[in-house]
Motif scaffolding. Structure first.
Motif, PDB file in Angstrom:
ATOM      1  N   SER A  10      11.283 -26.828   6.970  1.00 40.72           N
ATOM      2  CA  SER A  10      12.238 -26.552   5.870  1.00 40.72           C
ATOM      3  C   SER A  10      11.460 -27.794   4.696  1.00 40.72           C
ATOM      4  CB  SER A  10      13.530 -27.764   6.105  1.00 40.72           C
ATOM      5  OG  SER A  10      14.283 -27.921   5.455  1.00 40.72           O
ATOM      6  N   MET A  11      10.749 -29.207   5.222  1.00 39.20           N
ATOM      7  CA  MET A  11      10.164 -29.891   4.124  1.00 39.20           C
ATOM      8  C   MET A  11       9.249 -29.061   3.376  1.00 39.20           C
ATOM      9  SD  MET A  11      10.594 -33.208   6.774  1.00 39.20           S
ATOM     10  CE  MET A  11       9.241 -33.973   5.264  1.00 39.20           C
ATOM     11  N   LYS A  12       8.559 -28.802   4.081  1.00 35.22           N
ATOM     12  CA  LYS A  12       7.161 -27.891   3.277  1.00 35.22           C
ATOM     13  C   LYS A  12       7.873 -26.840   2.459  1.00 35.22           C
ATOM     14  CE  LYS A  12       4.394 -28.347   7.634  1.00 35.22           C
ATOM     15  NZ  LYS A  12       2.229 -28.295   7.718  1.00 35.22           N
ATOM     16  N   ARG A  13       9.026 -26.007   2.731  1.00 34.38           N
ATOM     17  CA  ARG A  13       9.225 -25.109   2.006  1.00 34.38           C
ATOM     18  C   ARG A  13       9.946 -25.444   0.543  1.00 34.38           C
ATOM     19  NH1 ARG A  13      10.780 -22.692   6.765  1.00 34.38           N
ATOM     20  NH2 ARG A  13      12.934 -23.852   5.898  1.00 34.38           N
ATOM     21  N   LYS A  14      10.715 -26.845   0.721  1.00 35.21           N
ATOM     22  CA  LYS A  14      11.247 -26.931  -0.064  1.00 35.21           C
ATOM     23  C   LYS A  14       9.921 -27.716  -1.121  1.00 35.21           C
ATOM     24  CE  LYS A  14      14.744 -30.791  -1.784  1.00 35.21           C
ATOM     25  NZ  LYS A  14      15.620 -31.777  -1.123  1.00 35.21           N
ATOM     26  N   GLN A  15       9.230 -28.337  -0.944  1.00 41.33           N
ATOM     27  CA  GLN A  15       8.270 -29.244  -1.648  1.00 41.33           C
ATOM     28  C   GLN A  15       6.818 -28.522  -2.583  1.00 41.33           C
ATOM     29  OE1 GLN A  15       5.526 -31.417   1.076  1.00 41.33           O
ATOM     30  NE2 GLN A  15       7.316 -32.466   1.230  1.00 41.33           N
ATOM     31  N   SER A  16       6.892 -26.824  -1.523  1.00 38.89           N
ATOM     32  CA  SER A  16       6.332 -25.984  -2.360  1.00 38.89           C
ATOM     33  C   SER A  16       7.311 -24.959  -3.619  1.00 38.89           C
ATOM     34  CB  SER A  16       5.497 -24.632  -1.358  1.00 38.89           C
ATOM     35  OG  SER A  16       6.733 -24.350  -1.125  1.00 38.89           O
ATOM     36  N   GLY A  17       7.921 -25.927  -3.796  1.00 37.36           N
ATOM     37  CA  GLY A  17       9.198 -24.659  -4.699  1.00 37.36           C
ATOM     38  C   GLY A  17      10.038 -23.795  -3.738  1.00 37.36           C
ATOM     39  N   GLU A  18       9.797 -23.447  -3.354  1.00 35.54           N
ATOM     40  CA  GLU A  18      10.089 -22.298  -2.131  1.00 35.54           C
ATOM     41  C   GLU A  18      12.124 -22.216  -2.521  1.00 35.54           C
ATOM     42  OE1 GLU A  18      10.299 -19.972   1.795  1.00 35.54           O
ATOM     43  OE2 GLU A  18       8.700 -20.835   1.012  1.00 35.54           O
ATOM     44  N   SER A  19      12.346 -21.782  -3.007  1.00 37.59           N
ATOM     45  CA  SER A  19      14.249 -21.104  -2.989  1.00 37.59           C
ATOM     46  C   SER A  19      14.895 -21.396  -1.749  1.00 37.59           C
ATOM     47  CB  SER A  19      13.972 -20.330  -3.733  1.00 37.59           C
ATOM     48  OG  SER A  19      14.234 -18.811  -2.988  1.00 37.59           O
ATOM     49  N   CYS A  20      15.510 -21.815  -1.926  1.00 35.73           N
ATOM     50  CA  CYS A  20      16.993 -22.229  -0.797  1.00 35.73           C
ATOM     51  C   CYS A  20      17.403 -21.028  -1.390  1.00 35.73           C
ATOM     52  CB  CYS A  20      17.233 -24.131  -0.804  1.00 35.73           C
ATOM     53  SG  CYS A  20      16.763 -24.904  -0.133  1.00 35.73           S
ATOM     54  N   LEU A  21      18.540 -20.837   0.034  1.00 30.06           N
ATOM     55  CA  LEU A  21      19.141 -19.547   0.363  1.00 30.06           C
ATOM     56  C   LEU A  21      20.787 -20.298  -0.977  1.00 30.06           C
ATOM     57  CD1 LEU A  21      19.602 -19.306   3.967  1.00 30.06           C
ATOM     58  CD2 LEU A  21      18.933 -17.223   1.724  1.00 30.06           C
ATOM     59  N   GLU A  22      21.611 -19.864  -0.891  1.00 29.31           N
ATOM     60  CA  GLU A  22      22.508 -20.085  -2.061  1.00 29.31           C
ATOM     61  C   GLU A  22      24.150 -19.979  -1.082  1.00 29.31           C
ATOM     62  OE1 GLU A  22      22.962 -20.900  -4.485  1.00 29.31           O
ATOM     63  OE2 GLU A  22      21.088 -20.617  -5.328  1.00 29.31           O
ATOM     64  N   PRO A  23      24.680 -21.174  -1.334  1.00 29.35           N
ATOM     65  CA  PRO A  23      25.843 -20.824   0.218  1.00 29.35           C
ATOM     66  C   PRO A  23      26.498 -19.861  -0.048  1.00 29.35           C
ATOM     67  CG  PRO A  23      26.087 -23.261  -1.489  1.00 29.35           C
ATOM     68  CD  PRO A  23      24.609 -21.616  -2.064  1.00 29.35           C
ATOM     69  N   GLY A  24      26.589 -18.809  -0.960  1.00 23.32           N
ATOM     70  CA  GLY A  24      27.236 -17.321   0.251  1.00 23.32           C
ATOM     71  C   GLY A  24      26.298 -16.967   0.600  1.00 23.32           C
ATOM     72  N   GLU A  25      25.357 -16.608   0.561  1.00 28.02           N
ATOM     73  CA  GLU A  25      24.258 -15.971   1.719  1.00 28.02           C
ATOM     74  C   GLU A  25      24.504 -16.704   3.081  1.00 28.02           C
ATOM     75  OE1 GLU A  25      19.415 -14.664   0.222  1.00 28.02           O
ATOM     76  OE2 GLU A  25      20.870 -16.798  -1.750  1.00 28.02           O
ATOM     77  N   VAL A  26      24.539 -18.409   3.107  1.00 25.94           N
ATOM     78  CA  VAL A  26      24.666 -18.790   4.254  1.00 25.94           C
ATOM     79  C   VAL A  26      25.845 -18.202   4.824  1.00 25.94           C
ATOM     80  CG1 VAL A  26      24.256 -21.071   5.246  1.00 25.94           C
ATOM     81  CG2 VAL A  26      23.115 -20.734   3.376  1.00 25.94           C
ATOM     82  N   TYR A  27      27.570 -18.035   4.173  1.00 25.88           N
ATOM     83  CA  TYR A  27      28.102 -17.385   4.978  1.00 25.88           C
ATOM     84  C   TYR A  27      28.226 -15.919   5.288  1.00 25.88           C
ATOM     85  CZ  TYR A  27      30.256 -21.531   2.649  1.00 25.88           C
ATOM     86  OH  TYR A  27      30.615 -23.044   2.534  1.00 25.88           O
ATOM     87  N   GLN A  28      27.584 -15.322   4.005  1.00 30.34           N
ATOM     88  CA  GLN A  28      26.848 -14.002   4.488  1.00 30.34           C
ATOM     89  C   GLN A  28      26.309 -14.045   6.079  1.00 30.34           C
ATOM     90  OE1 GLN A  28      25.212 -11.112   1.363  1.00 30.34           O
ATOM     91  NE2 GLN A  28      26.217  -9.645   2.667  1.00 30.34           N
ATOM     92  N   LYS A  29      25.843 -14.502   6.117  1.00 27.99           N
ATOM     93  CA  LYS A  29      24.636 -14.078   7.090  1.00 27.99           C
ATOM     94  C   LYS A  29      25.250 -15.203   8.408  1.00 27.99           C
ATOM     95  CE  LYS A  29      20.045 -14.618   5.727  1.00 27.99           C
ATOM     96  NZ  LYS A  29      18.590 -14.779   6.209  1.00 27.99           N
ATOM     97  N   LEU A  30      26.494 -16.011   8.234  1.00 29.69           N
ATOM     98  CA  LEU A  30      27.317 -16.620   9.190  1.00 29.69           C
ATOM     99  C   LEU A  30      28.543 -15.052   9.561  1.00 29.69           C
ATOM    100  CD1 LEU A  30      26.716 -20.423   8.789  1.00 29.69           C
ATOM    101  CD2 LEU A  30      25.250 -18.928  10.736  1.00 29.69           C
ATOM    102  N   GLY A  31      28.787 -14.076   8.756  1.00 30.75           N
ATOM    103  CA  GLY A  31      29.954 -13.698   9.294  1.00 30.75           C
ATOM    104  C   GLY A  31      31.749 -14.597   8.506  1.00 30.75           C
ATOM    105  N   MET A  32      30.873 -16.022   7.574  1.00 25.04           N
ATOM    106  CA  MET A  32      32.007 -16.613   7.201  1.00 25.04           C
ATOM    107  C   MET A  32      32.421 -15.593   5.526  1.00 25.04           C
ATOM    108  SD  MET A  32      30.691 -20.429   8.684  1.00 25.04           S
ATOM    109  CE  MET A  32      31.724 -21.332   8.176  1.00 25.04           C
ATOM    110  N   LYS A  33      33.377 -16.003   4.956  1.00 27.06           N
ATOM    111  CA  LYS A  33      34.224 -16.269   3.887  1.00 27.06           C
ATOM    112  C   LYS A  33      34.058 -17.398   3.445  1.00 27.06           C
ATOM    113  CE  LYS A  33      38.040 -12.754   5.665  1.00 27.06           C
ATOM    114  NZ  LYS A  33      39.083 -13.007   5.135  1.00 27.06           N
ATOM    115  N   SER A  34      33.121 -17.433   1.987  1.00 29.89           N
ATOM    116  CA  SER A  34      33.071 -18.195   0.782  1.00 29.89           C
ATOM    117  C   SER A  34      34.076 -18.337   0.656  1.00 29.89           C
ATOM    118  CB  SER A  34      31.945 -18.019  -0.238  1.00 29.89           C
ATOM    119  OG  SER A  34      32.122 -16.482  -0.582  1.00 29.89           O
TER     120      SER A  34
END
Length: 97
Positions: free
Chosen positions: A73-97
């Motif tokens: 996770s730290m390497k991805r952040k340092q390389s500038g790789e984009s993170c998931l948006e909160p809505g995407e996380v909620y969707q992947k977990l089957g939660m309502k945003s």
């Protein structure tokens, strides 16, 4: 605030913790800047919480799998790789945003 100033302030205050007189406390607080007072309050709260609750993870080791995920996770952040948006996380977990 400079850490040496903060450390000096905390040290001075710790010297009075055992048996401070009201006058000593008033002088200390009166002479403090807002940042120094905030640091004192923060330090006092942290100290009290640590005394009452302790560190629930003390003595435990982080599993190798968790360490690897954190490093990735730290390497991805340092390389500038984009993170998931909160809505995407909620969707992947089957939660309502």
């Amino acid at each position: 605030m400079d850490s040496s100033v903060r450390d000096t302030t905390v040290l001075k205050l710790l010297l009075f913790i055992d048996n401070p007189t009201d006058e000593e406390i008033k002088m200390q607080v009166k002479d403090m800047t807002v940042d120094q007072l905030r640091d004192l309050i923060r330090h006092t709260v942290e100290q009290c919480l640590e005394e009452y609750l302790g560190d629930p993870d003390a003595g435990l080791e982080v599993k190798e799998e968790v360490k690897q995920k954190l490093l990735e996770s730290m390497k991805r952040k340092q390389s500038g790789e984009s993170c998931l948006e909160p809505g995407e996380v909620y969707q992947k977990l089957g939660m309502k945003s």
